[in-house]
Scaffold this motif. Structure first.
Motif, PDB file in Angstrom:
ATOM      1  N   SER A   1       2.011   2.817  17.285  1.00  0.00           N
ATOM      2  CA  SER A   1       0.797   2.203  16.762  1.00  0.00           C
ATOM      3  C   SER A   1       0.612   0.866  17.472  1.00  0.00           C
ATOM      4  O   SER A   1       1.583   0.259  17.943  1.00  0.00           O
ATOM      5  N   TYR A   2      -0.623   0.369  17.512  1.00  0.00           N
ATOM      6  CA  TYR A   2      -0.941  -0.794  18.336  1.00  0.00           C
ATOM      7  C   TYR A   2      -1.419  -1.960  17.474  1.00  0.00           C
ATOM      8  O   TYR A   2      -2.020  -1.757  16.411  1.00  0.00           O
ATOM      9  N   ILE A   3      -1.160  -3.172  17.961  1.00  0.00           N
ATOM     10  CA  ILE A   3      -1.654  -4.388  17.325  1.00  0.00           C
ATOM     11  C   ILE A   3      -2.612  -5.087  18.287  1.00  0.00           C
ATOM     12  O   ILE A   3      -2.436  -5.050  19.500  1.00  0.00           O
ATOM     13  N   GLU A   4      -3.609  -5.727  17.707  1.00  0.00           N
ATOM     14  CA  GLU A   4      -4.649  -6.373  18.502  1.00  0.00           C
ATOM     15  C   GLU A   4      -4.224  -7.779  18.876  1.00  0.00           C
ATOM     16  O   GLU A   4      -3.665  -8.525  18.059  1.00  0.00           O
ATOM     17  N   GLY A   5      -4.497  -8.170  20.109  1.00  0.00           N
ATOM     18  CA  GLY A   5      -4.080  -9.471  20.611  1.00  0.00           C
ATOM     19  C   GLY A   5      -4.929 -10.618  20.094  1.00  0.00           C
ATOM     20  O   GLY A   5      -6.115 -10.455  19.778  1.00  0.00           O
ATOM     21  N   ALA A   6      -4.294 -11.812  19.981  1.00  0.00           N
ATOM     22  CA  ALA A   6      -4.962 -13.056  19.579  1.00  0.00           C
ATOM     23  C   ALA A   6      -5.612 -12.945  18.201  1.00  0.00           C
ATOM     24  O   ALA A   6      -6.675 -13.514  17.952  1.00  0.00           O
ATOM     25  N   THR A   7      -4.985 -12.188  17.309  1.00  0.00           N
ATOM     26  CA  THR A   7      -5.450 -12.078  15.925  1.00  0.00           C
ATOM     27  C   THR A   7      -4.239 -12.212  15.006  1.00  0.00           C
ATOM     28  O   THR A   7      -3.120 -12.498  15.451  1.00  0.00           O
ATOM     29  N   LYS A   8      -4.456 -11.980  13.719  1.00  0.00           N
ATOM     30  CA  LYS A   8      -3.355 -12.016  12.762  1.00  0.00           C
ATOM     31  C   LYS A   8      -2.596 -10.689  12.701  1.00  0.00           C
ATOM     32  O   LYS A   8      -1.706 -10.535  11.856  1.00  0.00           O
ATOM     33  N   ALA A   9      -2.943  -9.778  13.573  1.00  0.00           N
ATOM     34  CA  ALA A   9      -2.243  -8.492  13.596  1.00  0.00           C
ATOM     35  C   ALA A   9      -0.798  -8.691  14.015  1.00  0.00           C
ATOM     36  O   ALA A   9      -0.508  -9.412  14.975  1.00  0.00           O
ATOM     37  N   ARG A  10       0.090  -8.076  13.284  1.00  0.00           N
ATOM     38  CA  ARG A  10       1.521  -8.201  13.548  1.00  0.00           C
ATOM     39  C   ARG A  10       2.198  -6.840  13.380  1.00  0.00           C
ATOM     40  O   ARG A  10       1.748  -5.977  12.635  1.00  0.00           O
ATOM     41  N   ALA A  11       3.304  -6.686  14.089  1.00  0.00           N
ATOM     42  CA  ALA A  11       4.259  -5.618  13.808  1.00  0.00           C
ATOM     43  C   ALA A  11       5.491  -6.291  13.232  1.00  0.00           C
ATOM     44  O   ALA A  11       6.068  -7.184  13.863  1.00  0.00           O
ATOM     45  N   ILE A  12       5.880  -5.910  12.042  1.00  0.00           N
ATOM     46  CA  ILE A  12       6.954  -6.591  11.323  1.00  0.00           C
ATOM     47  C   ILE A  12       8.175  -5.672  11.290  1.00  0.00           C
ATOM     48  O   ILE A  12       8.145  -4.604  10.676  1.00  0.00           O
ATOM     49  N   PHE A  13       9.239  -6.095  11.958  1.00  0.00           N
ATOM     50  CA  PHE A  13      10.497  -5.354  11.993  1.00  0.00           C
ATOM     51  C   PHE A  13      11.479  -6.002  11.024  1.00  0.00           C
ATOM     52  O   PHE A  13      11.672  -7.229  11.054  1.00  0.00           O
ATOM     53  N   THR A  14      12.125  -5.183  10.207  1.00  0.00           N
ATOM     54  CA  THR A  14      13.134  -5.667   9.263  1.00  0.00           C
ATOM     55  C   THR A  14      14.457  -4.990   9.567  1.00  0.00           C
ATOM     56  O   THR A  14      14.584  -3.760   9.444  1.00  0.00           O
ATOM     57  N   PHE A  15      15.439  -5.780   9.987  1.00  0.00           N
ATOM     58  CA  PHE A  15      16.770  -5.269  10.310  1.00  0.00           C
ATOM     59  C   PHE A  15      17.714  -5.587   9.158  1.00  0.00           C
ATOM     60  O   PHE A  15      17.816  -6.744   8.734  1.00  0.00           O
TER      61      PHE A  15
END
Length: 536
Positions: A233-247
């Motif tokens: 899945s993709y996130i948009e640049g220069a916005t509040k879009a994030r991919a959140i990884f939890t280890f």
């Protein structure tokens, strides 16, 4: 990696085995009772139960000494059939393989992958077919030549003959596999240049869970850019879009030289050309600890596709205080790992109009590497497991059919288990829009299209009942066929430079092989007991 390692649920696997095994045995007992009653009347019921008790009686009284004698006899017969000639083919392959596996000097990682892939495929494609032929042909040939009479006339149980055959072929195949695996390991080390020898390791990753937010910061599933393979899945640049990884479960033992090693393999999707001289799209990591209200970001990074994006972060990070007036030292393991031992990392794309794609396996924490021998030996073990499974299937099938038929049947099961398992699962899951067999036949003869619902009434009810029974029977058949595809995952780990995961690769392979031991013994025992041991 191009796959997503998912931990194996052993408890669910056990429940699934008991369901399939119990259903199959219940159907077999019911069929035997019906046949017994129809052929021998009430006496047939007693014969069925006495036959069931006979299996347990022979299992209890088996002799390890007799089994070992039968195993050594099986090995001697196989050696007389010139099975060791397979080493000549193996040697020829390795003598000239180096001529055809030379790759680009600027991509040593791909060169190493080609060497490992060649060795593991050569071993599996030589060992498994040879063992399949031996296990399927040996017992029918003994029956044809009547040499088995010298065994069955002695105080030897039928179950001991089956176990002795399986054990003998397993020992012989294990010896061949050990020699080939050792030669292959030496060959790989000799072929890899000294300058890239440090890349010949088994990486040990820690994967996390992934969530996405949209351009407004609200939870989402990420953007779909139209890829056929919906892996990322993709996130948009220069916005509040994030991919959140939890280890989860992160501590100091996961560091290398007091550094946290992050490795990523994100994929860019460009809506415009942008600055191509940079070599990639800019992004950054943000470490988040909600318990302490900390957000620590890294410097902008360049995503280099098709290459290793490895970031080594010192555990001591200088971070601006909340008022922005001074620098504060933050320890990754003491300050950024929360109270539950979880480390949260947000990924942000920094370029407007560009998108960055990622999946759960595209970012991982790289812990101290294991030796290449560790992953390689597990990959060879991943060849040994399907070899044992093929031996059990071949011996079982050869107990009730002749050699050529046994070979063809076993090969069909192996090919279906390798290629068609997912397709069969998709059909039975209901994802494919298709009517049942009886409903499709009814629509065909009545010239009814697939969009028109069946009229209510007893005909629709009976069609539904019969189709449900057919689907359940096909489901049972689909579960009986082994899933050979899970064994190839171990090879993929090593080819990509990773150590083979225990809970995502080794455990499923071991459990799958072990699940067929008891069913194969039961089927082969009764097949050999009921079979006429005379040449036809």
């Amino acid at each position: 990696m191009s796959f997503d390692p998912i931990p194996y649920d052993l408890f669910d696997a056990l429940k699934h085995f008991l369901t399939v095994f119990g259903s199959t045995m219940l159907i077999a007992v019911v069929v035997c009772l019906l046949v017994g009653v129809l052929t021998r009347g009430a006496k047939g019921i007693g014969d069925v139960f006495f036959g069931i008790l006979d299996f347990f009686n022979q299992i209890i009284h088996i002799s390890p000494r007799r089994i070992w004698s039968l195993s050594t006899l099986t090995i001697r017969e196989s050696l007389r059939q010139k099975i060791l000639f397979v080493f000549i083919i193996f040697a020829v392959l390795f003598m000239f393989a180096g001529w055809f596996l030379s790759g680009a000097a600027d991509r040593p990682d791909l060169q190493i992958q080609s060497y490992i892939d060649f060795v593991l495929k050569a071993i599996s494609w030589l060992v498994i077919p040879i063992i399949l032929l031996l296990s399927c042909w040996s017992l029918p040939e003994d029956i044809r030549l009547r040499t088995i009479h010298t065994v069955v006339t002695k105080p030897v149980y039928r179950i001991e003959i089956v176990i002795g055959r399986m054990l003998g072929f397993t020992l012989l195949g294990s010896a061949i596999l050990l020699v080939m695996g050792t030669v292959g390991y030496i060959w790989i080390n000799r072929q890899v240049p000294e300058s890239v020898r440090p890349n010949l390791v088994s990486k040990v990753p820690i994967y996390g869970e992934i969530k996405f937010t949209d351009r407004e910061g609200a939870p989402s599933a990420g953007l779909n850019v139209g890829d056929i393979w919906m892996h990322r899945s993709y996130i948009e640049g220069a916005t509040k879009a994030r991919a959140i990884f939890t280890f989860k479960g992160i501590d100091e033992s996961d560091a290398i030289n007091d550094e946290l090693n992050l490795q990523s393999s994100f994929e860019a999707f460009r809506t415009h050309k942008g600055n191509m001289e940079k070599g990639g799209i800019l992004y950054q990591f943000i470490f988040v600890n909600k318990d302490k209200g900390l957000r620590v970001d890294t410097a902008p990074l360049i995503n280099k596709e098709y290459l290793e994006n490895r970031l080594k972060i010192n555990r001591k990070i200088m971070h601006e205080s909340e008022d922005g007036k001074e620098k504060v030292e933050v320890d990754i393991f003491d300050d950024l790992v929360d109270d539950n031992g979880n480390l949260t990392i947000e990924v942000q794309c920094l370029e407007a109009g560009q998108l960055l794609g990622m999946a759960r396996s595209d970012l991982y924490i790289r812990t101290p590497d294991h030796a290449f021998l560790s992953g390689y030996s597990k990959a060879v073990f991943g060849i040994w497991l399907p070899m044992v499974l093929v031996i059990m299937l071949g011996v079982t099938i050869s107990c009730f059919v002749k050699g050529p038929v046994a070979i063809l049947t076993t090969m069909t099961i192996v090919l279906v288990g390798f290629m068609s398992k997912e397709y069969m699962a998709e059909i039975l899951s209901g994802k494919m829009q298709a009517a049942g067999a009886i409903e499709a036949w009814y629509r065909l003869i009545t010239h009814m299209n697939s969009q028109t619902p069946l009229p209510d009434g007893p005909v629709k009810f009976m069609i539904g009942i019969v189709d449900l029974g057919i689907i359940n029977f096909l489901w049972l058949c689909q579960q009986i066929i082994p899933n050979f595809g899970i064994f190839s995952n171990m090879r993929e780990y090593v080819i990509k430079g990773f150590d083979v995961s225990w809970d995502a690769a080794l455990l499923p392979g071991i459990v799958t092989t072990a699940a067929y031991i008891l069913p194969c013994l039961i089927v082969s025992f009764y097949s050999l007991k009921l079979r006429e041991l005379e040449a036809k």
